[in-house]
Design an enzyme around this catalytic site. Sequence first.
Site, PDB file in Angstrom:
ATOM      1  N   CYS A   1       0.663  -1.933  -3.892  1.00 52.98           N
ATOM      2  CA  CYS A   1       0.037  -0.825  -4.624  1.00 52.98           C
ATOM      3  C   CYS A   1       0.941  -0.249  -5.707  1.00 52.98           C
ATOM      4  O   CYS A   1       0.512   0.004  -6.836  1.00 52.98           O
ATOM      5  CB  CYS A   1      -0.426   0.266  -3.650  1.00 52.98           C
ATOM      6  SG  CYS A   1       0.909   1.122  -2.770  1.00 52.98           S
TER       7      CYS A   1
ATOM      8  N   HIS B   1       0.556   5.287  -0.528  1.00 56.12           N
ATOM      9  CA  HIS B   1      -0.365   4.516  -1.366  1.00 56.12           C
ATOM     10  C   HIS B   1      -0.539   5.202  -2.712  1.00 56.12           C
ATOM     11  O   HIS B   1      -0.420   6.426  -2.827  1.00 56.12           O
ATOM     12  CB  HIS B   1      -1.720   4.384  -0.660  1.00 56.12           C
ATOM     13  CG  HIS B   1      -2.626   3.357  -1.280  1.00 56.12           C
ATOM     14  ND1 HIS B   1      -2.353   2.011  -1.241  1.00 56.12           N
ATOM     15  CD2 HIS B   1      -3.795   3.489  -1.967  1.00 56.12           C
ATOM     16  CE1 HIS B   1      -3.329   1.349  -1.851  1.00 56.12           C
ATOM     17  NE2 HIS B   1      -4.211   2.230  -2.305  1.00 56.12           N
TER      18      HIS B   1
ATOM     19  N   HIS C   1      -6.976  -0.028  -7.348  1.00 54.85           N
ATOM     20  CA  HIS C   1      -5.779   0.013  -6.510  1.00 54.85           C
ATOM     21  C   HIS C   1      -5.661  -1.284  -5.726  1.00 54.85           C
ATOM     22  O   HIS C   1      -6.620  -2.069  -5.645  1.00 54.85           O
ATOM     23  CB  HIS C   1      -5.842   1.216  -5.554  1.00 54.85           C
ATOM     24  CG  HIS C   1      -6.942   1.127  -4.534  1.00 54.85           C
ATOM     25  ND1 HIS C   1      -6.728   1.231  -3.183  1.00 54.85           N
ATOM     26  CD2 HIS C   1      -8.295   0.934  -4.668  1.00 54.85           C
ATOM     27  CE1 HIS C   1      -7.875   1.125  -2.534  1.00 54.85           C
ATOM     28  NE2 HIS C   1      -8.844   0.946  -3.407  1.00 54.85           N
TER      29      HIS C   1
END
Length: 249
Positions: free
Chosen positions: A151, A203, A215
């Site tokens: 990520c 994240h 993402h």
Amino acid sequence: MQYGICNLGIVPMRFEPSDKSELVSQLLYGECFKVIEKRKKWSRIRVSYDKYEAWIDNKQYLEISQETYNDISKSNTILSGDLLEYVSDKNNNIYTIPLGSTLNGLEVLEHNFDGNRYDKVEDKSQLIKTAFLYLNSPYLWGGKTPFGVDCSGFTQMVYRINGHKLKRDASQQATQGDALSFIEESEPGDLAFFDNAEGDIIHVGIIMEDNYIIHAHGKVRIDRLDHSGIYNVETNTHTHKLRVIKKII
């Protein structure tokens, strides 16, 4: 102090000096670094770009002088612009290089490059166009390329290709920029960060128009974003809990 440059397309950066150790990041072609500890088979390095530290195999880089390191590190970065390109040496051997490889060291490496250089555009919307180059790339912990990306590697590379510096990990990136109070204040290209039950940021994704987010989760994908977090319409569940939105540029 010794210095080096990555002369291969993608080199694994590991947590410990072992091929069995966890992949924590990747060194892409042309990236320079300081060697802060050298052993018989492994070197612990500090990458010039983001100061990230990890171990790489001594067979997978070329030593350079401090002067060369300084020249490359201080020059305006030139990056490759296609998903996959290649460089060739004086013997016409070919080395494949991924999107976002650094081309400033071609002369030092004695390599030729005839492909596309990324044309940076001073437009925030360009971030989303770049992000789409990674769409459907598989998730890979420590990855930074369209062939496997995590990520924060995804967000770092999208920003880097467009001339903006992000740190390597999501928790580090969350310390950058200015916090926004509401999703409605955000613009495409801003970053959204998400935490776990312990409150640790784990994240990050790039906000798009109309409450969408791109993402890396399983793959680089597009999901809905609301005040609770990321909503996966395929599973009808929230997968990540929103912590903060940051405007970096």
